[in-house]
Design an enzyme around this catalytic site. Structure first.
Site, mmCIF file in Angstrom:
data_model
loop_
_atom_site.group_PDB
_atom_site.id
_atom_site.type_symbol
_atom_site.label_atom_id
_atom_site.label_comp_id
_atom_site.label_asym_id
_atom_site.label_seq_id
_atom_site.Cartn_x
_atom_site.Cartn_y
_atom_site.Cartn_z
ATOM 1 N N HIS A 5 1.609 11.196 -4.231
ATOM 2 C CA HIS A 5 2.549 11.881 -3.325
ATOM 3 C C HIS A 5 3.591 12.655 -4.133
ATOM 4 O O HIS A 5 3.924 13.795 -3.814
ATOM 5 C CB HIS A 5 3.309 10.877 -2.447
ATOM 6 N N LYS A 59 0.091 1.975 13.397
ATOM 7 C CA LYS A 59 -0.177 1.328 12.115
ATOM 8 C C LYS A 59 0.799 0.171 11.909
ATOM 9 O O LYS A 59 1.905 0.189 12.429
ATOM 10 C CB LYS A 59 0.015 2.340 10.974
ATOM 11 N N ARG A 66 -7.287 14.951 -1.346
ATOM 12 C CA ARG A 66 -7.819 14.219 -2.492
ATOM 13 C C ARG A 66 -9.297 14.477 -2.680
ATOM 14 O O ARG A 66 -9.758 14.809 -3.748
ATOM 15 C CB ARG A 66 -7.600 12.714 -2.304
ATOM 16 N N SER A 95 -1.957 4.736 -1.104
ATOM 17 C CA SER A 95 -0.991 3.649 -0.865
ATOM 18 C C SER A 95 -1.734 2.348 -0.575
ATOM 19 O O SER A 95 -1.321 1.267 -1.012
ATOM 20 C CB SER A 95 -0.082 3.988 0.317
HETATM 21 P P1 ADP Z 1 -1.195 9.561 6.098
HETATM 22 O O1 ADP Z 1 -0.200 10.601 6.485
HETATM 23 O O2 ADP Z 1 -2.619 10.051 6.165
HETATM 24 O O3 ADP Z 1 -0.991 8.204 6.692
HETATM 25 P P2 ADP Z 1 -0.204 9.186 3.360
HETATM 26 O O4 ADP Z 1 1.187 8.812 3.563
HETATM 27 O O5 ADP Z 1 -0.995 8.272 2.483
HETATM 28 O O6 ADP Z 1 -1.085 9.347 4.586
HETATM 29 O O7 ADP Z 1 -0.306 10.624 2.736
HETATM 30 C C1 ADP Z 1 0.472 11.731 3.105
HETATM 31 C C2 ADP Z 1 -0.164 12.964 2.520
HETATM 32 O O8 ADP Z 1 -0.276 12.834 1.108
HETATM 33 C C3 ADP Z 1 -1.594 13.237 3.002
HETATM 34 O O9 ADP Z 1 -1.763 14.640 3.095
HETATM 35 C C4 ADP Z 1 -2.458 12.685 1.918
HETATM 36 O O10 ADP Z 1 -3.725 13.332 1.859
HETATM 37 C C5 ADP Z 1 -1.608 13.004 0.697
HETATM 38 N N1 ADP Z 1 -1.892 12.113 -0.425
HETATM 39 C C6 ADP Z 1 -1.946 10.765 -0.432
HETATM 40 N N2 ADP Z 1 -2.273 10.289 -1.655
HETATM 41 C C7 ADP Z 1 -2.436 11.387 -2.454
HETATM 42 C C8 ADP Z 1 -2.814 11.578 -3.821
HETATM 43 N N3 ADP Z 1 -3.132 10.543 -4.604
HETATM 44 N N4 ADP Z 1 -2.875 12.837 -4.277
HETATM 45 C C9 ADP Z 1 -2.610 13.869 -3.458
HETATM 46 N N5 ADP Z 1 -2.273 13.769 -2.164
HETATM 47 C C10 ADP Z 1 -2.193 12.547 -1.666
#
Ligand code: ADP
Length: 162
Positions: free
Chosen positions: A17, A41, A90, A128
Site C-alpha cells: 500500500h 468484513k 497486483r 494484509s
Molecule cells: P480492499 O480495498 O480490496 O479490501 P486493500 O485494503 O487490501 O483491499 O487494498 C486497497 C488497494 O490497495 C487495492 O487497490 C489493492 O489492490 C491495493 N493493494 C493491496 N496490496 C497491494 C500490494 N502489495 N501492492 C500494490 N497494491 C496493493
C-alpha cells in the site's frame, strides 16, 4: 488532475500500500487515503486504529491526508469533489473485480475515473491477509509492514516480536 482518493480496507497498511501511496502522491497534487468502514468484513483493526497507523506511516508525505468513509465510494468521491480513484493492481486475479468496480463507479458518477497503479514487483505477493496469517503463527512480518504497524499487529496477537 489535481487530487485523488486511494480507498481500501488497509487492515493493516502494508509496504505494498505504502508504495502505491508514495507513487500516487508524486503524480497528484493531493492524495486522500481513505479507510473504508465495511460492516460486512470483520477487520483485525478498528477504523480509528487503521487511520492512526496510516497517519503515522504517511507523516512525512506533506500532500497526503488520511480519512475514512462508509457507504458508496462514488458518493464519497462526489462529496470530496474528486474525479480520480487510485487502486493498486497486483495480479490478474485483482483485475476482474477491480474492472467491475471501476465501471460501476463510473456509471454512478460519470466524471469519476479509476487510475490503476501496478504493484512494484517486490510487493506483488503482499496482502494484509497474508501478513495477519504470518503474524498469527508468530512469523516475522518486519519485511512486509512498517515497524510501527508490526508492533500493533504483534500486540493484537499478544505475541512477542521475533
Ligand atoms: P480492499 O480495498 O480490496 O479490501 P486493500 O485494503 O487490501 O483491499 O487494498 C486497497 C488497494 O490497495 C487495492 O487497490 C489493492 O489492490 C491495493 N493493494 C493491496 N496490496 C497491494 C500490494 N502489495 N501492492 C500494490 N497494491 C496493493
Amino acid at each position: 488532475m489535481s487530487s485523488a482518493i486511494y480507498p481500501g480496507s488497509f487492515d493493516p497498511v502494508t509496504y505494498g500500500h505504502f508504495d502505491i501511496i508514495q507513487r500516487a502522491a508524486k503524480a497528484f497534487e493531493h492524495l486522500t487515503v481513505s479507510v473504508l468502514n465495511n460492516k460486512v468484513k470483520s477487520p483485525l483493526f478498528s477504523v480509528e486504529e487503521r487511520v492512526r497507523m496510516l497517519e503515522e506511516v504517511c507523516k512525512d508525505i506533506p500532500n497526503v491526508t488520511i480519512d475514512s468513509f462508509s457507504g458508496l465510494l462514488a458518493d464519497y468521491a462526489r462529496k470530496k469533489h474528486t474525479d480520480v480513484i487510485i487502486r493498486g493492481l497486483r495480479a490478474i486475479t485483482d483485475f476482474e473485480y477491480e474492472l467491475q468496480m471501476a465501471q460501476t463507479n463510473r456509471k454512478l458518477v460519470d466524471h469519476v475515473d479509476t487510475v490503476f497503479l501496478t504493484t512494484s514487483l517486490e510487493y506483488a505477493y503482499l496482502s494484509s491477509t497474508t501478513v495477519k496469517e504470518v503474524a498469527a503463527f508468530g512469523g516475522d512480518i518486519t519485511q512486509f509492514v512498517p515497524p510501527c504497524v508490526a508492533k500493533k499487529i504483534y500486540a493484537k496477537f499478544q505475541q512477542r516480536e521475533p
